[in-house]
Design a protein around this motif. Structure first.
Motif, PDB file in Angstrom:
ATOM      1  N   LEU A  82      -7.367 -17.395   0.451  1.00 50.04           N
ATOM      2  CA  LEU A  82      -6.451 -18.316  -0.220  1.00 50.04           C
ATOM      3  C   LEU A  82      -6.498 -18.077  -1.720  1.00 50.04           C
ATOM      4  O   LEU A  82      -7.556 -17.779  -2.277  1.00 50.04           O
ATOM      5  CB  LEU A  82      -6.842 -19.765   0.060  1.00 50.04           C
ATOM      6  N   ALA A  83      -5.351 -18.219  -2.371  1.00 47.90           N
ATOM      7  CA  ALA A  83      -5.263 -18.120  -3.830  1.00 47.90           C
ATOM      8  C   ALA A  83      -5.208 -19.531  -4.397  1.00 47.90           C
ATOM      9  O   ALA A  83      -4.358 -20.327  -4.014  1.00 47.90           O
ATOM     10  CB  ALA A  83      -4.021 -17.341  -4.234  1.00 47.90           C
ATOM     11  N   LEU A 109      -2.937 -28.357  -0.901  1.00 44.13           N
ATOM     12  CA  LEU A 109      -2.656 -27.341   0.105  1.00 44.13           C
ATOM     13  C   LEU A 109      -1.169 -27.370   0.409  1.00 44.13           C
ATOM     14  O   LEU A 109      -0.627 -28.395   0.778  1.00 44.13           O
ATOM     15  CB  LEU A 109      -3.459 -27.620   1.377  1.00 44.13           C
ATOM     16  N   GLY A 110      -0.524 -26.229   0.266  1.00 44.56           N
ATOM     17  CA  GLY A 110       0.915 -26.151   0.474  1.00 44.56           C
ATOM     18  C   GLY A 110       1.301 -25.910   1.917  1.00 44.56           C
ATOM     19  O   GLY A 110       0.462 -25.730   2.808  1.00 44.56           O
ATOM     20  N   GLN A 122      -2.581 -23.623  10.970  1.00 51.21           N
ATOM     21  CA  GLN A 122      -2.247 -24.451  12.130  1.00 51.21           C
ATOM     22  C   GLN A 122      -3.123 -25.705  12.196  1.00 51.21           C
ATOM     23  O   GLN A 122      -3.430 -26.210  13.255  1.00 51.21           O
ATOM     24  CB  GLN A 122      -2.333 -23.650  13.424  1.00 51.21           C
ATOM     25  N   PHE A 123      -3.545 -26.184  11.011  1.00 45.69           N
ATOM     26  CA  PHE A 123      -4.285 -27.435  10.903  1.00 45.69           C
ATOM     27  C   PHE A 123      -3.346 -28.502  10.368  1.00 45.69           C
ATOM     28  O   PHE A 123      -2.407 -28.217   9.647  1.00 45.69           O
ATOM     29  CB  PHE A 123      -5.467 -27.298   9.939  1.00 45.69           C
ATOM     30  N   LEU A 124      -3.642 -29.736  10.687  1.00 49.82           N
ATOM     31  CA  LEU A 124      -2.872 -30.851  10.168  1.00 49.82           C
ATOM     32  C   LEU A 124      -3.770 -31.630   9.213  1.00 49.82           C
ATOM     33  O   LEU A 124      -4.646 -32.378   9.655  1.00 49.82           O
ATOM     34  CB  LEU A 124      -2.382 -31.750  11.304  1.00 49.82           C
TER      35      LEU A 124
END
Length: 73
Positions: free
Chosen positions: A35-36, A50-51, A59-61
């Motif tokens: 991740l950047a 988190l975008g 695939q997390f909520l």
């Protein structure tokens, strides 16, 4: 951290210059991804935003249920 000349637009429409970009390998549960993170000099409510790209790729909520330490009634 890698230097950048990118500007980040806030929710209110104002722009903040990013101090740099940090690329990190993150593991959450069974998923590992790079991740950047754009580093800014600010006093935000959240420490990380988190975008949609992250949400779809992982695939997390994400949940803000406990964000303010209050109980939801």
């Amino acid at each position: 951290m890698i230097a950048t000349n990118m500007k980040i637009e806030s929710f209110t429409g104002g722009a903040t210059a990013a101090l740099g970009v940090l690329v990190a390998k993150i593991t959450i549960g069974p998923k590992t991804m790079y991740l950047a993170f754009f580093i800014v000099d600010a006093k935000p409510t959240y420490s990380v935003l988190l975008g949609r790209d992250w949400i779809h790729a992982s695939q997390f909520l994400p949940s803000t249920l406990h964000h303010f330490g209050r109980k939801i009634r």
